[in-house]
Write a protein that holds these residues in place. Structure first.
Motif, short mmCIF file in Angstrom:
data_model
loop_
_atom_site.label_atom_id
_atom_site.label_comp_id
_atom_site.label_asym_id
_atom_site.label_seq_id
_atom_site.Cartn_x
_atom_site.Cartn_y
_atom_site.Cartn_z
N GLU A 114 0.85 -1.19 0.00
CA GLU A 114 0.00 0.00 0.00
C GLU A 114 0.88 1.24 0.00
N TYR A 162 -0.71 2.28 -8.50
CA TYR A 162 -1.79 3.25 -8.50
C TYR A 162 -1.79 4.07 -7.21
N LEU A 213 -4.70 6.06 -4.60
CA LEU A 213 -6.11 6.10 -4.26
C LEU A 213 -6.57 7.55 -4.11
N GLN A 243 -9.24 4.23 -7.84
CA GLN A 243 -7.84 4.03 -8.16
C GLN A 243 -7.45 4.85 -9.38
#
Length: 228
Positions: free
Chosen positions: A38, A57, A59, A65
């Motif tokens: 993450e 990606y 968030l 995303q």
């Protein structure tokens, strides 16, 4: 050819050094959909993709995303692990089953002390990723979706494409929805454009992949401003 020679991170190292680095690696098999890490978490592991695809990606506040990059075979993911007390700046998720080589950050730091070229290679890769991100933002701000998709297909074909056996044709093993996420449009939009371009002989859209059949015409689409 040594299995690590395909990765830019390990350029400039002799076979003995590559053997030493490989001895610290572990093989990991991950399923499609697995989260590797993450964003904003300690960078504890570096991943080298041997097979499969990973998307990186960020968030948004609403939970959506925003795909920044797709990484495939011969790419490393989680380069922040080479930095002292590094933090992941993106999240990473497998979008297909993957075979990965992994190194723990503590081992990487020992290896960097032993082989300083790893640090310079890491900084070069970070610079390349920054340049790629800037180019992606420029395309998003200034180009129509047709140009963005054409540019993306050309880059992916040049970097990851595999010959199909037909002269001049290159297969990109990615699904349409992954292309849509990468250029920030709907799956429907990518499907519609690929269907049109297939009728025109530029690409072939197959299950789980896109085949570039006319790179020159695709490049022309990428460089031609859209006229409404």
């Amino acid at each position: 050819m040594h299995m690590l020679e395909r990765y830019h991170l390990f350029e400039g190292l002799d076979p003995q050094a590559l053997d030493d680095i490989a001895a610290y690696a572990r093989v990991s098999h991950v399923r499609r959909g697995a989260i590797l890490f993450e964003e904003h978490t300690p960078a504890e592991t570096l991943y080298a993709v041997q097979n499969g695809w990973v998307r990186l990606y960020k968030l948004a506040v609403d939970g959506r995303q925003s795909v920044i990059r797709l990484s495939g075979p011969s790419d490393v993911v989680g380069i922040s692990a080479v930095l002292p007390e590094g933090m992941y700046t993106l999240a990473a998720q497998a979008i297909s089953p993957c075979r990965l080589l992994t190194w723990q950050a503590r081992d990487l730091h020992r290896l960097i002390d032993r082989y300083p070229v790893l640090q310079s290679n890491s900084l070069r890769l970070l610079s390349e990723y920054r340049d790629h991100l800037q180019q992606q933002f420029l395309e998003l701000a200034t180009e129509h979706v047709e140009q963005r998709l054409a540019h993306t297909l050309i880059r992916l074909a040049d970097q990851y494409g595999a010959p199909t056996g037909a002269p001049g044709q290159v297969k990109i093993p990615l699904m349409q929805r992954d292309l849509a996420d990468l250029i920030g449009v709907s799956h429907y939009t990518v499907n519609r454009l690929l269907h049109l371009w297939q009728q025109q002989g530029l690409v072939q859209s197959r299950r789980g992949c896109v085949v570039v059949t006319d790179r020159q015409q695709l490049l022309t689409r990428a460089e031609t401003p859209f006229e409404s």
